[in-house]
Enzyme design. Structure first.
Site, PDB file in Angstrom:
ATOM      1  N   ALA A  25       0.545  -1.392  -0.020  1.00 19.19           N
ATOM      2  CA  ALA A  25       0.015  -0.094  -0.047  1.00 19.19           C
ATOM      3  C   ALA A  25       0.852   1.293  -0.066  1.00 19.19           C
ATOM      4  O   ALA A  25       0.473   2.567  -0.630  1.00 19.19           O
ATOM      5  CB  ALA A  25      -0.848  -0.027   1.213  1.00 19.19           C
ATOM      6  N   THR A  29      -0.029   5.263  -1.546  1.00 17.49           N
ATOM      7  CA  THR A  29      -0.139   6.243  -0.853  1.00 17.49           C
ATOM      8  C   THR A  29       0.542   7.304  -1.352  1.00 17.49           C
ATOM      9  O   THR A  29       0.175   8.449  -1.266  1.00 17.49           O
ATOM     10  CB  THR A  29      -0.007   6.058   0.689  1.00 17.49           C
ATOM     11  OG1 THR A  29       1.055   5.575   0.684  1.00 17.49           O
ATOM     12  CG2 THR A  29      -1.046   5.002   0.985  1.00 17.49           C
ATOM     13  N   ARG A  37      -6.763   0.807   4.981  1.00 19.92           N
ATOM     14  CA  ARG A  37      -6.502   0.272   6.266  1.00 19.92           C
ATOM     15  C   ARG A  37      -5.746   1.265   7.111  1.00 19.92           C
ATOM     16  O   ARG A  37      -5.344   0.814   8.331  1.00 19.92           O
ATOM     17  CB  ARG A  37      -5.422  -1.009   5.817  1.00 19.92           C
ATOM     18  CG  ARG A  37      -5.696  -2.382   5.157  1.00 19.92           C
ATOM     19  CD  ARG A  37      -4.760  -3.162   4.911  1.00 19.92           C
ATOM     20  NE  ARG A  37      -4.885  -3.916   3.827  1.00 19.92           N
ATOM     21  CZ  ARG A  37      -4.446  -3.670   2.689  1.00 19.92           C
ATOM     22  NH1 ARG A  37      -3.919  -2.729   2.217  1.00 19.92           N
ATOM     23  NH2 ARG A  37      -4.706  -4.716   1.639  1.00 19.92           N
ATOM     24  N   HIS A 124      -3.953  -9.213  -5.417  1.00 18.14           N
ATOM     25  CA  HIS A 124      -5.410  -8.823  -5.099  1.00 18.14           C
ATOM     26  C   HIS A 124      -6.182  -8.591  -6.068  1.00 18.14           C
ATOM     27  O   HIS A 124      -7.346  -7.674  -5.867  1.00 18.14           O
ATOM     28  CB  HIS A 124      -5.345  -7.818  -4.057  1.00 18.14           C
ATOM     29  CG  HIS A 124      -4.555  -8.532  -2.628  1.00 18.14           C
ATOM     30  ND1 HIS A 124      -4.142  -7.606  -1.807  1.00 18.14           N
ATOM     31  CD2 HIS A 124      -4.408  -9.786  -2.270  1.00 18.14           C
ATOM     32  CE1 HIS A 124      -3.421  -8.541  -0.675  1.00 18.14           C
ATOM     33  NE2 HIS A 124      -3.739  -9.582  -0.988  1.00 18.14           N
ATOM     34  N   CYS A 135     -23.490 -14.396 -15.262  1.00 17.53           N
ATOM     35  CA  CYS A 135     -23.106 -15.244 -16.441  1.00 17.53           C
ATOM     36  C   CYS A 135     -21.962 -15.034 -16.859  1.00 17.53           C
ATOM     37  O   CYS A 135     -21.257 -15.799 -17.975  1.00 17.53           O
ATOM     38  CB  CYS A 135     -24.119 -14.736 -17.470  1.00 17.53           C
ATOM     39  SG  CYS A 135     -23.612 -13.046 -18.190  1.00 17.53           S
ATOM     40  N   CYS A 154     -25.583  -6.429 -15.108  1.00 21.87           N
ATOM     41  CA  CYS A 154     -25.455  -7.155 -16.321  1.00 21.87           C
ATOM     42  C   CYS A 154     -26.634  -6.897 -17.334  1.00 21.87           C
ATOM     43  O   CYS A 154     -27.656  -7.031 -17.037  1.00 21.87           O
ATOM     44  CB  CYS A 154     -25.007  -8.628 -16.156  1.00 21.87           C
ATOM     45  SG  CYS A 154     -24.970  -9.355 -17.870  1.00 21.87           S
ATOM     46  N   SER A 196       4.539  -3.672   5.309  1.00 25.37           N
ATOM     47  CA  SER A 196       4.982  -3.979   6.532  1.00 25.37           C
ATOM     48  C   SER A 196       5.217  -5.616   6.449  1.00 25.37           C
ATOM     49  O   SER A 196       5.508  -6.172   7.398  1.00 25.37           O
ATOM     50  CB  SER A 196       4.071  -3.611   7.547  1.00 25.37           C
ATOM     51  OG  SER A 196       2.843  -4.340   7.385  1.00 25.37           O
TER      52      SER A 196
END
Ligand SMILES: [Zn+2]
Length: 249
Positions: A25, A29, A37, A124, A135, A154, A196
């Site tokens: 992250a 930032t 977070r 992620h 679908c 959709c 971290s």
């Protein structure tokens, strides 16, 4: 910033042909991307929605309350006009020079690709891809963005559209993991930045690294500090930019 360390970092890069960058992250930032977070992100989310971000970003919450999910998701992931910062740009340059073989990132904002990086493993997922939950049809980000937090559906089957972002309670994409592991296992230099290393699966992936040198750039202490050849506590954009400048043409 320690100029001796910057010089050493540049030397390590010069001797490397398969460096891998592992980022979290903190890389985003510095581009102004909001971190849900962070203390502020956590506080504001609980205040507005009554639940923490980790709950909203879970698979079960997405299924039961897509309206709340998309309200939050739009605000944190789609509203930002963030641009690549010097760290993203320096990493793309290192790939172009044949020094960096891959970027492995926990971020979903696509800023590495925007800076020009090609071999990026997004652990992620990404905010740039969407598909129908029912679908499987794919949709572009524009369709979701234009609703400004509304729930996208959709037009073929009426199903809810889901971002290709890995939610809590969901497994990581196997192909992405395999690609990241392969890159890390054959890396000759590991650069870790803006993380971290506490978030799954960061520490686990780094165990595949068999090289000697680790360069760590993070504002706070991590469990890998003692294992690292170089540790920077400075802004990652400044460290990367100054180091790449030292490489010359
Ligand atoms: Zn559909």
């Amino acid at each position: 910033m320690d100029t001796v360390d910057i010089k050493r970092f540049a030397e390590l890069l010069k001797g490397s042909r398969r460096a891998v960058f592992f980022g979290g992250a903190g890389v985003s930032t510095e581009s102004g991307v909001k971190d849900y977070r962070s203390e502020d992100g956590l506080y504001n989310t609980v205040k507005q929605y009554g639940v923490p971000p980790e709950v909203i970003l879970s698979r079960s919450f997405f299924e039961s309350s897509p309206d709340v999910f998309y309200d939050f998701y739009y605000k944190y992931f789609l509203q930002s006009s963030a641009k690549p910062n010097p760290a993203h740009i320096a990493l793309a340059e290192l790939e172009k020079r044949g020094i960096l073989s891959a970027v492995v990132t926990q971020n979903i904002d696509g800023l590495h690709q925007a800076a020009g990086s090609k071999n990026v493993f997004e652990l992620h997922g990404t905010v740039y891809k969407y598909h129908c939950f029912r679908c499987g049809r794919e949709f572009p980000i524009e369709k979701v963005k234009e609703l400004k937090g509304g729930v996208p559906r959709c037009e073929v089957c009426g199903g809810i559209i889901k971002p290709d972002v890995v939610l809590y309670e969901e497994p990581l994409d196997e192909d992405v993991i395999t690609g990241a592991v392969t890159a890390i296992a054959s890396a000759d230099l590991m650069i870790i930045g803006g993380t971290s290393l506490a978030v799954y699966p960061a520490a686990g992936l780094l165990r595949y690294y068999r090289g000697r040198e680790i360069v760590l750039i993070n504002r706070s202490e991590t469990q890998y500090d003692s294992r690292a050849s170089l540790v920077f506590r400075d802004k990652i954009g400044e460290v990367m930019q100054q180091t790449v400048e030292l490489l010359g043409d």
